[in-house]
Design a protein around this motif. Sequence first.
Motif, mmCIF file in Angstrom:
data_model
loop_
_atom_site.group_PDB
_atom_site.id
_atom_site.type_symbol
_atom_site.label_atom_id
_atom_site.label_comp_id
_atom_site.label_asym_id
_atom_site.label_seq_id
_atom_site.Cartn_x
_atom_site.Cartn_y
_atom_site.Cartn_z
ATOM 1 N N LEU A 51 -10.792 -7.324 10.247
ATOM 2 C CA LEU A 51 -11.487 -6.103 10.074
ATOM 3 C C LEU A 51 -10.669 -5.088 10.675
ATOM 4 O O LEU A 51 -9.828 -5.210 11.308
ATOM 5 C CB LEU A 51 -12.789 -6.467 10.660
ATOM 6 C CG LEU A 51 -13.539 -7.517 9.985
ATOM 7 C CD1 LEU A 51 -14.955 -7.500 10.820
ATOM 8 C CD2 LEU A 51 -13.677 -7.610 8.528
ATOM 9 N N ALA A 52 -11.049 -3.798 10.058
ATOM 10 C CA ALA A 52 -10.652 -2.541 10.825
ATOM 11 C C ALA A 52 -11.696 -1.283 10.651
ATOM 12 O O ALA A 52 -12.682 -1.640 9.934
ATOM 13 C CB ALA A 52 -9.556 -2.017 10.048
ATOM 14 N N ASP A 53 -11.618 -0.443 11.199
ATOM 15 C CA ASP A 53 -12.560 0.728 11.043
ATOM 16 C C ASP A 53 -12.077 1.826 10.475
ATOM 17 O O ASP A 53 -10.905 2.287 10.274
ATOM 18 C CB ASP A 53 -12.991 1.102 12.411
ATOM 19 C CG ASP A 53 -13.716 0.117 13.555
ATOM 20 O OD1 ASP A 53 -14.788 -0.296 13.243
ATOM 21 O OD2 ASP A 53 -12.803 -0.133 14.488
ATOM 22 N N ASN A 54 -12.935 2.243 9.380
ATOM 23 C CA ASN A 54 -12.525 3.595 8.609
ATOM 24 C C ASN A 54 -13.138 4.683 8.866
ATOM 25 O O ASN A 54 -14.498 4.604 9.459
ATOM 26 C CB ASN A 54 -12.833 3.093 7.130
ATOM 27 C CG ASN A 54 -12.107 1.998 6.467
ATOM 28 O OD1 ASN A 54 -12.206 1.211 5.498
ATOM 29 N ND2 ASN A 54 -10.707 1.739 6.960
ATOM 30 N N ILE A 55 -12.760 5.754 8.655
ATOM 31 C CA ILE A 55 -13.393 7.122 9.059
ATOM 32 C C ILE A 55 -13.603 7.625 7.579
ATOM 33 O O ILE A 55 -12.867 7.929 6.566
ATOM 34 C CB ILE A 55 -12.268 8.132 9.587
ATOM 35 C CG1 ILE A 55 -11.949 7.577 10.898
ATOM 36 C CG2 ILE A 55 -13.136 9.581 9.641
ATOM 37 C CD1 ILE A 55 -10.805 8.535 11.755
ATOM 38 N N TRP A 56 -14.992 8.053 7.597
ATOM 39 C CA TRP A 56 -15.636 8.503 6.219
ATOM 40 C C TRP A 56 -14.677 9.936 5.897
ATOM 41 O O TRP A 56 -14.801 10.769 7.031
ATOM 42 C CB TRP A 56 -17.230 8.801 6.471
ATOM 43 C CG TRP A 56 -17.644 9.440 5.227
ATOM 44 C CD1 TRP A 56 -17.442 9.337 3.980
ATOM 45 C CD2 TRP A 56 -18.742 10.630 5.437
ATOM 46 N NE1 TRP A 56 -18.248 9.980 3.386
ATOM 47 C CE2 TRP A 56 -19.105 10.706 4.137
ATOM 48 C CE3 TRP A 56 -19.400 10.801 6.684
ATOM 49 C CZ2 TRP A 56 -20.124 11.642 3.925
ATOM 50 C CZ3 TRP A 56 -20.703 11.778 6.113
ATOM 51 C CH2 TRP A 56 -20.876 12.189 5.042
ATOM 52 N N ALA A 57 -14.316 10.208 4.687
ATOM 53 C CA ALA A 57 -13.819 11.436 4.429
ATOM 54 C C ALA A 57 -14.619 12.544 4.660
ATOM 55 O O ALA A 57 -14.185 13.694 4.592
ATOM 56 C CB ALA A 57 -13.464 11.316 2.910
ATOM 57 N N GLY A 58 -16.031 12.401 4.636
ATOM 58 C CA GLY A 58 -17.024 13.516 4.858
ATOM 59 C C GLY A 58 -17.473 13.863 6.268
ATOM 60 O O GLY A 58 -18.290 14.695 6.432
ATOM 61 N N LEU A 98 -7.014 0.984 11.936
ATOM 62 C CA LEU A 98 -6.165 0.005 13.080
ATOM 63 C C LEU A 98 -7.100 -1.370 13.117
ATOM 64 O O LEU A 98 -8.091 -1.210 13.273
ATOM 65 C CB LEU A 98 -6.640 0.806 14.240
ATOM 66 C CG LEU A 98 -5.624 2.223 14.236
ATOM 67 C CD1 LEU A 98 -5.879 2.821 15.699
ATOM 68 C CD2 LEU A 98 -4.205 1.992 13.776
ATOM 69 N N PRO A 99 -6.214 -2.356 12.888
ATOM 70 C CA PRO A 99 -6.922 -3.554 12.976
ATOM 71 C C PRO A 99 -7.735 -3.962 14.114
ATOM 72 O O PRO A 99 -7.090 -3.380 15.519
ATOM 73 C CB PRO A 99 -5.612 -4.628 13.185
ATOM 74 C CG PRO A 99 -4.529 -3.643 12.454
ATOM 75 C CD PRO A 99 -4.749 -2.353 12.989
ATOM 76 N N LYS A 100 -8.833 -4.668 13.986
ATOM 77 C CA LYS A 100 -9.622 -5.037 15.219
ATOM 78 C C LYS A 100 -9.740 -6.209 15.347
ATOM 79 O O LYS A 100 -9.969 -6.739 16.689
ATOM 80 C CB LYS A 100 -11.074 -4.059 15.160
ATOM 81 C CG LYS A 100 -11.890 -4.496 13.928
ATOM 82 C CD LYS A 100 -13.029 -3.550 13.755
ATOM 83 C CE LYS A 100 -13.955 -3.816 14.771
ATOM 84 N NZ LYS A 100 -15.005 -2.855 14.643
ATOM 85 N N ASP A 101 -9.890 -7.214 14.633
ATOM 86 C CA ASP A 101 -9.947 -8.481 14.659
ATOM 87 C C ASP A 101 -9.280 -9.319 13.659
ATOM 88 O O ASP A 101 -8.840 -8.611 12.524
ATOM 89 C CB ASP A 101 -11.344 -9.008 15.057
ATOM 90 C CG ASP A 101 -12.345 -8.638 13.966
ATOM 91 O OD1 ASP A 101 -11.862 -8.383 12.705
ATOM 92 O OD2 ASP A 101 -13.510 -8.512 14.279
ATOM 93 N N PRO A 148 1.015 -9.874 13.751
ATOM 94 C CA PRO A 148 1.830 -9.561 12.671
ATOM 95 C C PRO A 148 1.031 -9.763 11.243
ATOM 96 O O PRO A 148 0.445 -10.681 11.248
ATOM 97 C CB PRO A 148 3.002 -10.510 12.722
ATOM 98 C CG PRO A 148 2.889 -11.078 14.125
ATOM 99 C CD PRO A 148 1.714 -10.775 14.771
ATOM 100 N N GLY A 149 1.106 -8.447 10.674
ATOM 101 C CA GLY A 149 0.551 -8.587 9.237
ATOM 102 C C GLY A 149 -0.962 -8.006 9.001
ATOM 103 O O GLY A 149 -1.285 -7.578 8.202
ATOM 104 N N LEU A 150 -1.392 -7.823 10.195
ATOM 105 C CA LEU A 150 -3.005 -7.334 10.205
ATOM 106 C C LEU A 150 -2.916 -5.842 9.796
ATOM 107 O O LEU A 150 -3.831 -5.406 8.933
ATOM 108 C CB LEU A 150 -3.600 -7.365 11.536
ATOM 109 C CG LEU A 150 -3.897 -8.902 11.872
ATOM 110 C CD1 LEU A 150 -4.579 -9.115 13.279
ATOM 111 C CD2 LEU A 150 -5.130 -9.368 10.758
ATOM 112 N N ALA A 151 -1.982 -4.952 10.136
ATOM 113 C CA ALA A 151 -1.860 -3.672 9.936
ATOM 114 C C ALA A 151 -1.668 -3.340 8.517
ATOM 115 O O ALA A 151 -2.281 -2.499 7.876
ATOM 116 C CB ALA A 151 -1.145 -2.926 10.814
ATOM 117 N N GLU A 152 -0.802 -4.364 8.123
ATOM 118 C CA GLU A 152 -0.433 -4.200 6.526
ATOM 119 C C GLU A 152 -1.718 -4.310 5.525
ATOM 120 O O GLU A 152 -1.734 -3.948 4.253
ATOM 121 C CB GLU A 152 0.497 -5.489 6.082
ATOM 122 C CG GLU A 152 1.154 -5.210 4.967
ATOM 123 C CD GLU A 152 2.054 -6.708 4.750
ATOM 124 O OE1 GLU A 152 2.291 -6.761 3.426
ATOM 125 O OE2 GLU A 152 2.471 -7.140 5.557
#
Lengths: 295, 448
Positions: B333-340, B143-146, B127-131
């Motif tokens: 941490l989470a993973d981001n997708i580059w907009a490009g 999406l939360p990874k750790d 709980p809280g990590l996605a926020e």
Amino acid sequence: MAVTARKGSQFRAAVLFLIPASIGFVVFFAWPAVRGLFLSFTDYNLLRPPVFVGFENYIKIWSDPVFWNSLRVTLEYVVINVGVQTAAALVLAVLMQRFTRTMVVRGVIMLPYLIANVIVALVWYWLADYNLGIINAALDFFGIHKIGFFGNQNIAMVTIAMVNVWRHLGYTSLLLFAGLQAIPRDVYEAAEVDGAGEWRVFRSVTLPLLRPVLAFVLVVTVVGSFQVFDTIAVTTKGGPVDATRAINYYIYQRAFERLDFGYASALAVILMIILAGVALLQNKLLRANESDLER
Amino acid sequence: MKKNRVAIALIAAVPLLLAGCAATAPAASTSTATTLSYGLWDANQAPAYTQCAADFHKANPKITVKVEQLGWDDYWSKITTGFVSGSNYDVFTSHLSQFPQFMLNKQILPLDSYIKADGVDLKAYQPGLAELWKGSDGKQYGLPKDFDTIALFYNKQLTDAAGLSADQLANLKWNPDNGGTYEAAIAHLTVDKNGHRGDEAGFDKNNVATYGIWMENSGGGDGQTQWSFLAATTGWKSTNGVWGNKYNYNDPKFQKTIDWWQSLVGKGYMPSFEAQTGIGWSDQLAAGKVAIASNGSWMTGAVFGAKSATFTPALAPTPTGPNGKRASMFNGLADNIWAGTKHPAEAWKWVKYLGSLACQSVVAKAGVVFPAIPAATDAAVASFKAKGIDVSPFTIQVKDKTTFLYPITDHRSDVNALITPAMEAVMSGKAKASSLSAVNTQINALFK
């Protein structure tokens, strides 16, 4: 005819040899300088196109206490670093010139300069650690109070200056030594005949005749010192408080940590103007391009 | 000097091609083979994620993921310049200290439409990590990874010698007035050169051989590992909420906490700012120069790896405070997708897999970090246990719901640049914590 032909081919050869350096100069210095000057009049965070803001960055810098502090600590660094380094290098160079001819000594003196700046900084950072470093262990052994070489606000910049003196001393003394070699032997013989002592020889013969080289060394070391960066980046990171936040480190932080490239460019332009002024002034004062030998 | 040249070169190299990389590429069809690049900074985790990439490729033969690991500084330089030059990782491990500016500058993709289409359940995570990964625009960017929490690392040999049991250390109480049993334990663990303890007569605070607790610099604006776990138990909140626009460094509760913390220096229980500058806390702990150091779960491997004849590492949860509870900053941490990216659909598939139980179970087995899905968290706890490490002092904060979130706001790096020197002045004894009120005014002016 033959002469002009040779001159023509010489010219072509010269151009050929100059091209690589010119490309480097244009790509890495001239164009960035122009771009930097342009960016200094913009608000630019790297991720969005720059927005022209006129002199706003410069006006902000004028009332930025961190900037003025950075100038002050940079100056402190330059004075200590160049002062100690030049004096010590001169002593070493004269000793090498007057008393020893061995290549081993020259090699050893040069050694610290061959180690990368960052490694030198890190090694001294460990040696000078308050709790685990060998220097403080030695001080403690002799009953002297330990010193926070990098952690004390009053000492941190002195420490960084001295670390860089240690690294650059050999190189500077070899430059001066080369200058000493260029002084004709007969001048010294004449001084000896006149019965001048070692100190008198140094003051009246060595120093005046060394002036052009000394001037060159001073210009190079002063300009180099103004740009101190790596030692700070791997040790104090500008702290404690702002004690070692030198101008170059402040520029870096503004640009790469705070993504404020417009402001950082304006700071860089100011640094460039200061350095150009300093170099010009030194050249004038030290008459670097004339030698007393020719008179 | 070299770095400055690089800086100037970079400024020059940034062409006015921003339009080129801002354009969103059309969704590539999944029928052709695609290679995605994926970046992370932690070398300890690279093997686990390489395994995830191999498993992912097996399930999706048309997508190959190339994993690249770079050290922290180089990693962020590559990403920042990658945004501009148009050659970034398609997917990269992100950190909350960087996320706001990436999001605000539209350099990363919101995932909401994908999450909705694929029915990903954000409640599947602790709980809280996605926020943490929700932007100021209300959209979900990761999406939360750790996750990580804070605990006390200590040298069991020193606490044994002081007669402090593991049970006592696990039940310390703190308050900002006299420090409670927490300060008493720290005092008792401090030993001067003549062998006098900090709470004994004849203790020489100017010649300390072993400190009770380590400072680890001023903690800057978040004090994640230094003071946040104390200040939070007084009811203090660093900002007025996630994506807030007001900082609270002027709050007396916070300033009182900092003044108490700084007072340990004067008492000789904690190294002065001057004395702690240099070799890091984990080496000082392993060398027996200090008995306790508060820090994050990500340091577990490094500290327990330094076990020696004179150093027996152990963990205790942070003390309970005036509110009767513990507290720990909850960062993840989470993973981001580059907009490009040219392959947003494939990148999402990979991100979804990284956030799945399948991949997080692989990460759990490595026993380096705590994965964000509870079942995988438990698996990681078991992996640590198999290595002989009881990590419950970290997970108790999650179990007891005593975590609070890392402060996310705009202007984060400017806030740090302002508060850090001010905090250093306080911790150097040059100013009182009340001086932070003036800085707080400057900080809040950033949001106007």
